[in-house]
Write a protein that holds these residues in place. Sequence first.
Motif, PDB file in Angstrom:
ATOM      1  N   TYR A 156      66.222  -9.222  -7.392  1.00  0.00           N
ATOM      2  CA  TYR A 156      65.887  -8.457  -8.534  1.00  0.00           C
ATOM      3  C   TYR A 156      67.698  -7.101  -8.660  1.00  0.00           C
ATOM      4  O   TYR A 156      68.598  -7.763  -7.824  1.00  0.00           O
ATOM      5  N   MET A 157      68.345  -7.296 -10.023  1.00  0.00           N
ATOM      6  CA  MET A 157      69.156  -6.355 -10.268  1.00  0.00           C
ATOM      7  C   MET A 157      69.160  -4.383 -10.312  1.00  0.00           C
ATOM      8  O   MET A 157      68.613  -4.732 -10.645  1.00  0.00           O
ATOM      9  N   LEU A 159      71.354  -1.236 -10.747  1.00  0.00           N
ATOM     10  CA  LEU A 159      71.962  -1.492 -12.004  1.00  0.00           C
ATOM     11  C   LEU A 159      72.072   0.108 -13.084  1.00  0.00           C
ATOM     12  O   LEU A 159      71.848   0.690 -12.117  1.00  0.00           O
ATOM     13  N   SER A 163      74.976  -0.342 -17.747  1.00  0.00           N
ATOM     14  CA  SER A 163      75.476  -1.129 -17.523  1.00  0.00           C
ATOM     15  C   SER A 163      74.889  -2.445 -18.207  1.00  0.00           C
ATOM     16  O   SER A 163      73.722  -2.086 -18.785  1.00  0.00           O
ATOM     17  N   ILE A 165      75.113  -5.675 -17.645  1.00  0.00           N
ATOM     18  CA  ILE A 165      74.462  -7.134 -17.171  1.00  0.00           C
ATOM     19  C   ILE A 165      73.251  -6.329 -17.176  1.00  0.00           C
ATOM     20  O   ILE A 165      72.188  -5.745 -17.175  1.00  0.00           O
ATOM     21  N   ALA A 166      73.035  -8.724 -17.586  1.00  0.00           N
ATOM     22  CA  ALA A 166      71.523  -9.260 -17.056  1.00  0.00           C
ATOM     23  C   ALA A 166      71.567 -10.033 -16.587  1.00  0.00           C
ATOM     24  O   ALA A 166      70.490 -10.451 -16.793  1.00  0.00           O
ATOM     25  N   SER A 167      72.060 -10.196 -16.384  1.00  0.00           N
ATOM     26  CA  SER A 167      71.639 -12.291 -15.831  1.00  0.00           C
ATOM     27  C   SER A 167      72.917 -12.494 -14.819  1.00  0.00           C
ATOM     28  O   SER A 167      73.426 -11.456 -14.510  1.00  0.00           O
ATOM     29  N   ASP A 170      76.618 -12.508 -15.781  1.00  0.00           N
ATOM     30  CA  ASP A 170      77.338 -11.410 -16.605  1.00  0.00           C
ATOM     31  C   ASP A 170      77.831 -11.061 -14.944  1.00  0.00           C
ATOM     32  O   ASP A 170      78.065  -9.814 -15.103  1.00  0.00           O
ATOM     33  N   VAL A 224      76.671  -3.383  -9.049  1.00  0.00           N
ATOM     34  CA  VAL A 224      75.255  -4.191  -8.391  1.00  0.00           C
ATOM     35  C   VAL A 224      74.827  -3.914  -7.621  1.00  0.00           C
ATOM     36  O   VAL A 224      76.526  -4.635  -6.475  1.00  0.00           O
ATOM     37  N   SER A 246      67.518  -4.540 -13.472  1.00  0.00           N
ATOM     38  CA  SER A 246      66.580  -5.915 -14.464  1.00  0.00           C
ATOM     39  C   SER A 246      65.731  -6.461 -15.096  1.00  0.00           C
ATOM     40  O   SER A 246      64.762  -5.908 -14.146  1.00  0.00           O
ATOM     41  N   ASP A 247      65.799  -6.192 -16.461  1.00  0.00           N
ATOM     42  CA  ASP A 247      64.926  -7.654 -16.933  1.00  0.00           C
ATOM     43  C   ASP A 247      63.607  -8.372 -15.876  1.00  0.00           C
ATOM     44  O   ASP A 247      62.678  -8.176 -15.686  1.00  0.00           O
ATOM     45  N   ILE A 250      66.638 -13.322 -10.773  1.00  0.00           N
ATOM     46  CA  ILE A 250      68.043 -13.587 -11.144  1.00  0.00           C
ATOM     47  C   ILE A 250      68.089 -14.795 -10.307  1.00  0.00           C
ATOM     48  O   ILE A 250      69.134 -15.506 -10.168  1.00  0.00           O
TER      49      ILE A 250
END
Length: 298
Positions: A156-157, A159, A163, A165-167, A170, A224, A246-247, A250
């Motif tokens: 996961y990220m 952040l 931010s 950034i989602a993927s 990004d 990140v 992050s949602d 990755i």
Amino acid sequence: MKKVLAMLLAAAMMFSLAACGGSSSSSAASTDAASSEAGSSTEASSEEGSSEEASSGESDVARIQAAGELVMLTNCGFPPFEYIDGTEPAGVDVDICAAIAEELGVELRVVDMDFDGVINALVSGKGDIIGAGMTITEERLQSVDFSDVYFTSAQYMILPPDSTIASLADLAGKSIGVQTGTTGDLFIDGEISDGALKDTGATLKQYKTGLEASLDLLNGRLDVVVLDQFPAQTIVSQNEGALKLSDGAINDSESYALAVNKGSDLLPVVNEVLAGMLEDGSIDELVTFHTENTADAA
Ligand code: ARG
């Protein structure tokens, strides 16, 4: 041969006391039962010799029971799987290894070290088992035997709250922090050298723990941090409002397992304990307990 082992155990014990702030230890290492062990003349004189002995087919279980302790190698910067609670190592993996120690009728001793050193430490006889939220990989399978899978995770990220950034895409051109030697490190390194992030100017920065990487994220030195889901979640919950998760993941999912030396007779014992703990729900309960225990510890 046992003399060498005893010396290694003593050294590891000193190391663990220094590194982990002191965990339970026994005086097993001082027991000298080496008297008439045959065939040890060449091996006993070198430290390298003992590393061969660790995987030479001698019974790990018998050796551990004679020593009176199971030595777990880990890196305690990985909540909820392993962390320092006050001064003592705690976490899901610590509890699993404690159950294995109990099954063997011995004490558990936890050795806290850099994550990128745990496999070498195991192979060179400085411990009996790795419990470190460790993902099974082909490369690691060259050096160790893995138990059955006890948990599934992914990268996961972490952040800053604002931010965008989602993927993975990004992360182009971004400054990315990881824990050295982890699957997150290897994954991002691969994406930069030969994947989606190739030639985007993205940079990789390695840290001893995800927590240390996250400090640099908080200080604005990173864009990140890429880390396993639960530790990432824990760090975010400890820094509410200052960091977000992050949602989604990755990368593809990863399987956690315990590791022992190749051919070790410890493996069936480990798998039996794991099977029981998976079946009766203890592992899930431990994840919940240690997640709550670390949620606002910062
Ligand atoms: N699952 C990841 C890996 O195997 C990270 C494990 C990090 N563990 C730790 N105790 N710091 O590489």
